[in-house]
Design a protein around this motif. Structure first.
Motif, PDB file in Angstrom:
ATOM      1  N   ALA A 194      47.345  28.865  44.414  1.00 58.78           N
ATOM      2  CA  ALA A 194      47.154  28.546  43.004  1.00 58.78           C
ATOM      3  C   ALA A 194      45.776  27.923  42.773  1.00 58.78           C
ATOM      4  O   ALA A 194      45.215  28.052  41.685  1.00 58.78           O
ATOM      5  CB  ALA A 194      48.249  27.600  42.515  1.00 58.78           C
ATOM      6  N   ALA A 195      45.249  27.256  43.772  1.00 61.54           N
ATOM      7  CA  ALA A 195      43.917  26.659  43.673  1.00 61.54           C
ATOM      8  C   ALA A 195      43.358  26.471  45.076  1.00 61.54           C
ATOM      9  O   ALA A 195      44.083  26.069  45.988  1.00 61.54           O
ATOM     10  CB  ALA A 195      43.970  25.317  42.949  1.00 61.54           C
ATOM     11  N   VAL A 196      42.082  26.770  45.223  1.00 55.46           N
ATOM     12  CA  VAL A 196      41.394  26.572  46.501  1.00 55.46           C
ATOM     13  C   VAL A 196      40.008  26.012  46.208  1.00 55.46           C
ATOM     14  O   VAL A 196      39.287  26.540  45.356  1.00 55.46           O
ATOM     15  CB  VAL A 196      41.267  27.891  47.302  1.00 55.46           C
ATOM     16  N   ALA A 246      45.230  31.437  39.142  1.00 53.73           N
ATOM     17  CA  ALA A 246      44.589  30.675  40.218  1.00 53.73           C
ATOM     18  C   ALA A 246      43.182  30.223  39.831  1.00 53.73           C
ATOM     19  O   ALA A 246      42.534  30.800  38.955  1.00 53.73           O
ATOM     20  CB  ALA A 246      44.519  31.527  41.487  1.00 53.73           C
ATOM     21  N   VAL A 247      42.719  29.198  40.535  1.00 57.78           N
ATOM     22  CA  VAL A 247      41.361  28.670  40.370  1.00 57.78           C
ATOM     23  C   VAL A 247      40.730  28.576  41.758  1.00 57.78           C
ATOM     24  O   VAL A 247      41.351  28.076  42.696  1.00 57.78           O
ATOM     25  CB  VAL A 247      41.380  27.272  39.714  1.00 57.78           C
ATOM     26  N   ARG A 248      39.486  29.072  41.868  1.00 60.15           N
ATOM     27  CA  ARG A 248      38.744  28.930  43.128  1.00 60.15           C
ATOM     28  C   ARG A 248      37.437  28.217  42.838  1.00 60.15           C
ATOM     29  O   ARG A 248      36.696  28.586  41.933  1.00 60.15           O
ATOM     30  CB  ARG A 248      38.476  30.306  43.755  1.00 60.15           C
ATOM     31  N   SER A 274      28.772  27.417  42.969  1.00 56.29           N
ATOM     32  CA  SER A 274      29.205  28.442  42.018  1.00 56.29           C
ATOM     33  C   SER A 274      30.070  27.818  40.943  1.00 56.29           C
ATOM     34  O   SER A 274      30.743  26.819  41.187  1.00 56.29           O
ATOM     35  CB  SER A 274      30.035  29.514  42.740  1.00 56.29           C
ATOM     36  N   PRO A 275      30.091  28.450  39.756  1.00 58.22           N
ATOM     37  CA  PRO A 275      31.004  27.944  38.728  1.00 58.22           C
ATOM     38  C   PRO A 275      32.452  28.211  39.125  1.00 58.22           C
ATOM     39  O   PRO A 275      32.728  29.071  39.970  1.00 58.22           O
ATOM     40  CB  PRO A 275      30.611  28.742  37.479  1.00 58.22           C
ATOM     41  N   ALA A 276      33.370  27.500  38.512  1.00 59.68           N
ATOM     42  CA  ALA A 276      34.790  27.711  38.769  1.00 59.68           C
ATOM     43  C   ALA A 276      35.168  29.144  38.411  1.00 59.68           C
ATOM     44  O   ALA A 276      34.720  29.680  37.390  1.00 59.68           O
ATOM     45  CB  ALA A 276      35.626  26.737  37.955  1.00 59.68           C
ATOM     46  N   GLU A 277      35.952  29.755  39.264  1.00 58.48           N
ATOM     47  CA  GLU A 277      36.506  31.085  38.991  1.00 58.48           C
ATOM     48  C   GLU A 277      37.955  30.855  38.582  1.00 58.48           C
ATOM     49  O   GLU A 277      38.748  30.344  39.373  1.00 58.48           O
ATOM     50  CB  GLU A 277      36.418  31.970  40.225  1.00 58.48           C
TER      51      GLU A 277
END
Length: 136
Positions: A127-129, A38-40, A45-48
């Motif tokens: 999967a991504a937010v 997943a990507v948040r 903030s930087p991408a997690e």
């Protein structure tokens, strides 16, 4: 043809789990909502990237504010599209929280774009937010 009843039920279950996990404030409960890759994307903030990174950030926040409590979290799904095991939605959500037991109640409204992926067992996970504060 629109999404199947099974897909809609699975997505609704994820939405319910999202609310319960957010209200719990427990990083371990929030971690259950994410795919491993997943990507948040959060404001400022930087991408997690990856469930481990997302959970580590949630754990840091919990340590920083150990007594913080989300009092209410109400997402309102504005649009949902389901295509080949993927779901795309955008929503507005409303949050009320205390940073500590004696702090003033704080509120904010935000908007989010979320990508969900059906799992092999038929359940759904994020999967991504990507979210940002809504304009007043």
């Amino acid at each position: 043809a629109g999404p199947s009843a099974e897909d809609l039920a699975g997505i609704e279950k994820l939405h319910e789990e999202d609310v319960a996990a957010t209200l719990s404030g427990q990083p371990s409960e929030l971690a259950k909502l994410w795919t491993d890759d997943a990507v948040r994307l959060e404001p400022g903030s930087p991408a997690e990237i990856g469930k481990k990174a997302i959970t580590a950030d949630d754990e840091r926040e919990r340590k920083k504010y150990p007594h913080a409590q989300v009092v209410s979290y109400a997402p309102r799904i504005e649009l949902l599209k389901v295509v080949d095991g993927w779901a795309f939605e955008w929503d507005n959500f409303y949050v009320s929280f205390h940073e500590s037991p004696r702090s003033k109640l704080q509120n904010f409204q935000a908007k989010a774009l979320r990508v969900l992926r059906r799992q092999s067992d038929g359940s759904w996970k994020f999967a991504a937010v990507m979210w940002n504060l809504a304009q007043p």
